[in-house]
Design a protein around this motif. Sequence first.
Motif, PDB file in Angstrom:
ATOM      1  N   ALA A   1       0.876  -1.179   0.000  1.00  0.00           N
ATOM      2  CA  ALA A   1       0.000   0.000   0.000  1.00  0.00           C
ATOM      3  C   ALA A   1       0.912   1.226   0.000  1.00  0.00           C
ATOM      4  CB  ALA A   1      -0.897  -0.001   1.233  1.00  0.00           C
ATOM      5  N   ASP A   2       0.890   1.954  -1.093  1.00  0.00           N
ATOM      6  CA  ASP A   2       1.718   3.161  -1.184  1.00  0.00           C
ATOM      7  C   ASP A   2       0.967   4.290  -0.477  1.00  0.00           C
ATOM      8  OD1 ASP A   2       3.307   5.299  -1.734  1.00  0.00           O
ATOM      9  OD2 ASP A   2       3.378   5.005  -3.919  1.00  0.00           O
ATOM     10  N   GLU A   3       1.437   4.590   0.739  1.00  0.00           N
ATOM     11  CA  GLU A   3       0.745   5.578   1.587  1.00  0.00           C
ATOM     12  C   GLU A   3       1.569   6.851   1.728  1.00  0.00           C
ATOM     13  OE1 GLU A   3      -1.932   4.972   4.376  1.00  0.00           O
ATOM     14  OE2 GLU A   3      -2.027   2.778   4.387  1.00  0.00           O
ATOM     15  N   VAL A   4       2.321   7.172   0.681  1.00  0.00           N
ATOM     16  CA  VAL A   4       3.114   8.403   0.723  1.00  0.00           C
ATOM     17  C   VAL A   4       2.193   9.612   0.943  1.00  0.00           C
ATOM     18  CG1 VAL A   4       4.547   9.926  -0.718  1.00  0.00           C
ATOM     19  CG2 VAL A   4       5.101   7.498  -0.514  1.00  0.00           C
ATOM     20  N   ILE A   5       0.997   9.559   0.387  1.00  0.00           N
ATOM     21  CA  ILE A   5       0.029  10.634   0.648  1.00  0.00           C
ATOM     22  C   ILE A   5      -0.935  10.261   1.769  1.00  0.00           C
ATOM     23  CG2 ILE A   5      -1.984  11.842  -0.319  1.00  0.00           C
ATOM     24  CD1 ILE A   5      -0.451  12.105  -2.931  1.00  0.00           C
ATOM     25  N   THR A   6      -1.458   9.043   1.744  1.00  0.00           N
ATOM     26  CA  THR A   6      -2.550   8.725   2.677  1.00  0.00           C
ATOM     27  C   THR A   6      -2.065   8.414   4.090  1.00  0.00           C
ATOM     28  OG1 THR A   6      -2.513   6.408   1.968  1.00  0.00           O
ATOM     29  CG2 THR A   6      -4.065   7.858   0.842  1.00  0.00           C
ATOM     30  N   GLY A   7      -0.761   8.154   4.254  1.00  0.00           N
ATOM     31  CA  GLY A   7      -0.218   7.880   5.585  1.00  0.00           C
ATOM     32  C   GLY A   7      -0.220   9.127   6.454  1.00  0.00           C
ATOM     33  N   PHE A   8      -0.237   8.937   7.747  1.00  0.00           N
ATOM     34  CA  PHE A   8      -0.155  10.026   8.722  1.00  0.00           C
ATOM     35  C   PHE A   8      -1.296  11.034   8.581  1.00  0.00           C
ATOM     36  CE2 PHE A   8       3.721   7.809   9.003  1.00  0.00           C
ATOM     37  CZ  PHE A   8       3.928   7.759  10.381  1.00  0.00           C
ATOM     38  N   GLY A   9      -2.499  10.452   8.589  1.00  0.00           N
ATOM     39  CA  GLY A   9      -3.676  11.258   8.873  1.00  0.00           C
ATOM     40  C   GLY A   9      -4.477  11.824   7.726  1.00  0.00           C
ATOM     41  N   ARG A  10      -3.993  11.680   6.501  1.00  0.00           N
ATOM     42  CA  ARG A  10      -4.696  12.337   5.387  1.00  0.00           C
ATOM     43  C   ARG A  10      -6.149  11.866   5.282  1.00  0.00           C
ATOM     44  NH1 ARG A  10      -5.016  16.704   3.949  1.00  0.00           N
ATOM     45  NH2 ARG A  10      -2.818  16.944   4.364  1.00  0.00           N
ATOM     46  N   LEU A  11      -6.391  10.585   5.619  1.00  0.00           N
ATOM     47  CA  LEU A  11      -7.769  10.081   5.549  1.00  0.00           C
ATOM     48  C   LEU A  11      -8.426  10.048   6.937  1.00  0.00           C
ATOM     49  CD1 LEU A  11      -7.449   7.116   2.980  1.00  0.00           C
ATOM     50  CD2 LEU A  11      -7.506   9.582   2.562  1.00  0.00           C
ATOM     51  N   GLY A  12      -7.794  10.727   7.917  1.00  0.00           N
ATOM     52  CA  GLY A  12      -8.384  10.802   9.254  1.00  0.00           C
ATOM     53  C   GLY A  12      -7.969   9.660  10.171  1.00  0.00           C
ATOM     54  N   THR A  13      -7.122   8.759   9.672  1.00  0.00           N
ATOM     55  CA  THR A  13      -6.597   7.647  10.475  1.00  0.00           C
ATOM     56  C   THR A  13      -5.070   7.652  10.292  1.00  0.00           C
ATOM     57  OG1 THR A  13      -7.117   6.297   8.532  1.00  0.00           O
ATOM     58  CG2 THR A  13      -8.602   6.095  10.409  1.00  0.00           C
ATOM     59  N   TRP A  14      -4.363   6.984  11.184  1.00  0.00           N
ATOM     60  CA  TRP A  14      -2.891   7.016  11.031  1.00  0.00           C
ATOM     61  C   TRP A  14      -2.509   6.579   9.625  1.00  0.00           C
ATOM     62  CZ3 TRP A  14       0.335   9.569  13.928  1.00  0.00           C
ATOM     63  CH2 TRP A  14       0.041   9.786  15.265  1.00  0.00           C
ATOM     64  N   PHE A  15      -3.125   5.492   9.189  1.00  0.00           N
ATOM     65  CA  PHE A  15      -2.821   4.977   7.841  1.00  0.00           C
ATOM     66  C   PHE A  15      -4.120   4.874   7.045  1.00  0.00           C
ATOM     67  CE2 PHE A  15       0.640   3.765  10.521  1.00  0.00           C
ATOM     68  CZ  PHE A  15       1.736   4.114   9.746  1.00  0.00           C
ATOM     69  N   GLY A  16      -4.007   5.167   5.741  1.00  0.00           N
ATOM     70  CA  GLY A  16      -5.180   5.062   4.878  1.00  0.00           C
ATOM     71  C   GLY A  16      -5.689   3.632   4.831  1.00  0.00           C
ATOM     72  N   SER A  17      -4.770   2.665   4.980  1.00  0.00           N
ATOM     73  CA  SER A  17      -5.171   1.256   4.961  1.00  0.00           C
ATOM     74  C   SER A  17      -6.243   0.990   6.014  1.00  0.00           C
ATOM     75  CB  SER A  17      -3.958   0.354   5.236  1.00  0.00           C
ATOM     76  OG  SER A  17      -3.067   0.402   4.144  1.00  0.00           O
ATOM     77  N   ASP A  18      -6.102   1.630   7.185  1.00  0.00           N
ATOM     78  CA  ASP A  18      -7.093   1.439   8.249  1.00  0.00           C
ATOM     79  C   ASP A  18      -8.468   1.930   7.786  1.00  0.00           C
ATOM     80  OD1 ASP A  18      -5.087   0.575   9.995  1.00  0.00           O
ATOM     81  OD2 ASP A  18      -4.631   2.622  10.626  1.00  0.00           O
ATOM     82  N   ARG A  19      -8.472   3.019   7.055  1.00  0.00           N
ATOM     83  CA  ARG A  19      -9.757   3.637   6.678  1.00  0.00           C
ATOM     84  C   ARG A  19     -10.462   2.842   5.579  1.00  0.00           C
ATOM     85  NH1 ARG A  19     -12.259   9.171   6.836  1.00  0.00           N
ATOM     86  NH2 ARG A  19     -14.392   8.512   6.410  1.00  0.00           N
ATOM     87  N   VAL A  20      -9.679   2.272   4.632  1.00  0.00           N
ATOM     88  CA  VAL A  20     -10.330   1.594   3.499  1.00  0.00           C
ATOM     89  C   VAL A  20     -10.377   0.071   3.670  1.00  0.00           C
ATOM     90  CG1 VAL A  20      -9.653   3.450   1.904  1.00  0.00           C
ATOM     91  CG2 VAL A  20      -8.248   1.380   2.031  1.00  0.00           C
ATOM     92  N   GLY A  21      -9.927  -0.418   4.825  1.00  0.00           N
ATOM     93  CA  GLY A  21      -9.991  -1.864   5.070  1.00  0.00           C
ATOM     94  C   GLY A  21      -8.945  -2.657   4.303  1.00  0.00           C
ATOM     95  N   ALA A  22      -7.764  -2.047   4.093  1.00  0.00           N
ATOM     96  CA  ALA A  22      -6.691  -2.773   3.389  1.00  0.00           C
ATOM     97  C   ALA A  22      -5.822  -3.498   4.408  1.00  0.00           C
ATOM     98  CB  ALA A  22      -5.830  -1.787   2.604  1.00  0.00           C
ATOM     99  N   SER A  23      -5.337  -4.677   4.022  1.00  0.00           N
ATOM    100  CA  SER A  23      -4.359  -5.348   4.896  1.00  0.00           C
ATOM    101  C   SER A  23      -3.140  -5.714   4.057  1.00  0.00           C
ATOM    102  CB  SER A  23      -4.966  -6.576   5.582  1.00  0.00           C
ATOM    103  OG  SER A  23      -5.804  -7.255   4.680  1.00  0.00           O
ATOM    104  N   PRO A  24      -2.289  -4.709   3.824  1.00  0.00           N
ATOM    105  CA  PRO A  24      -1.101  -4.921   2.983  1.00  0.00           C
ATOM    106  C   PRO A  24       0.019  -5.640   3.732  1.00  0.00           C
ATOM    107  CG  PRO A  24      -1.121  -2.678   3.828  1.00  0.00           C
ATOM    108  CD  PRO A  24      -2.384  -3.331   4.331  1.00  0.00           C
ATOM    109  N   ASP A  25       1.023  -6.077   2.976  1.00  0.00           N
ATOM    110  CA  ASP A  25       2.217  -6.687   3.570  1.00  0.00           C
ATOM    111  C   ASP A  25       3.294  -5.644   3.835  1.00  0.00           C
ATOM    112  OD1 ASP A  25       1.220  -9.426   3.228  1.00  0.00           O
ATOM    113  OD2 ASP A  25       1.334  -8.895   1.104  1.00  0.00           O
TER     114      ASP A  25
END
Length: 465
Positions: A256-280
């Motif tokens: 999950a490339d979270e260069v933008i979505t990481g650290f709060g952009r989607l309101g959660t620490w990681f965007g993965s948490d917000r969209v239900g992703a479980s990356p490696d």
Amino acid sequence: MQGTSLQQAAHDHLLLHFTRNGRYGDGGDPLLILERGEGCHVWDSRGRRYVDGLSSLFCAQLGYSYGAEFAEVAAAQLRELAFNTVWDTAHPQAIELADRVASLAPGDLNKVFFTCGGSESVEAAWKLARMYHVANGEPNRTKAIARTTAYHGVTLGALAFTGVPAAKEPFGEPAIPVFHVSNTNAYRVDDGGAEAAFTSRLLSEIEQLLLAEGPETFALIVAEPVQNAGGCLLPPAGYWAGLRELADRYGILILADEVITGFGRLGTWFGSDRVGASPDMITVAKGLTSAYAPMGGVIVSDWVADPLYDDRRTLAHGVTFGGHPLSAAIALHNIDVFERDGVLENARAIEPHLAARLQELRSLPIVGDVRGIGLFWAVEMVRDGKRGLFDAEERWRLVKEFMPARLAEAGLIARADDRGDPVLQIAPPLIADKEVIDEIVDRMAEVLEAAGEFMGVTDEQAASV
Ligand code: PLP
């Protein structure tokens, strides 16, 4: 230097990234030179004030008023230890930051490899994926999957994942064989309204590709939780769960490339948490330090990193400044500030107001779609209030010529982008309050209305389609 001499020196000596450099200088447009920031606002070299609706390219999560405390952190660190690498030695700040990031990251993503930015992180993730497969006796997993129009950076390895033709064309054969599949732009597909059908079509395209190429030759699937380029492309329901299922079925890793979505952009620490992703693996940069210093990283699951702990195996990748103590100290303090000042809580609290205000823009005839989540939104511009596309010449006039000058005139930093269909994008600092949000949306409305007039997109025309 001041005023015209700054403009002149910029033109004479400073090559601007991803910029029509010829647009500025003698007889050209004035270059926007920002000198100072406070809260969610910045000031240019002529003293004009702008509201930063883009967090300095998705970086300035905290805005600009935390300089004094970050300066203290930086000064203390520079006095204590200005530099040490994380090659065979380490220093407390990198260790503590890795520990802290691991505690915030989803699932068993517990190992952190530091870099200096996003592109470096994507390349490092690719190497970690390759090392994992090689160690598992599957060296033939050499291919990857990414998505059209997605941006994953521009250094030659990362560029292979990027799906923006204009960024790739001059540079020949990609360094990594990456296959680009459809992105999740629901606005431009006919079954976009039927979410389940859309999800299943997207996943089946990936599976067909894997079967055609040989799934045992694939190492990695790379995707952003919400894709930036193309304009905040949200995943349809079930998409990330489906990616996980495919990856597990065929032994492929997910980044999950979270260069933008990481650290709060989607309101959660990681965007993965917000969209239900479980990356490696997750790549981060920008918001990791809220841009008070440059830094990036790859967060890796325990089991992917496991082979790297074999006694005789060396991690065959490294960059001198990865995990720099100054940046690490700043990133640690950034996390402290997020927790101390309730930054994520603020982002979540302000999101409904932002979303509601942006939906009002749909009444403008040039606005076709309004989409986003968290504090990450795009407005797609169309020629008729429906899905009508501008031609290449019109797009150039709209996105490259009209919008930048009109946004500057309106005192708004936002991004007019046409790597996909033309959009106006915003990503306000996570500390924004209602007043700032209103200022951003009011100015967007003003610029979009003017854009409609400029492009001859009228209410009558929209009504007749
Ligand atoms: N990945 C994503 C999703 C990005 O948005 C970016 C940059 O915007 C990158 C990677 C590359 O990051 P950098 O510009 O720090 O190299």
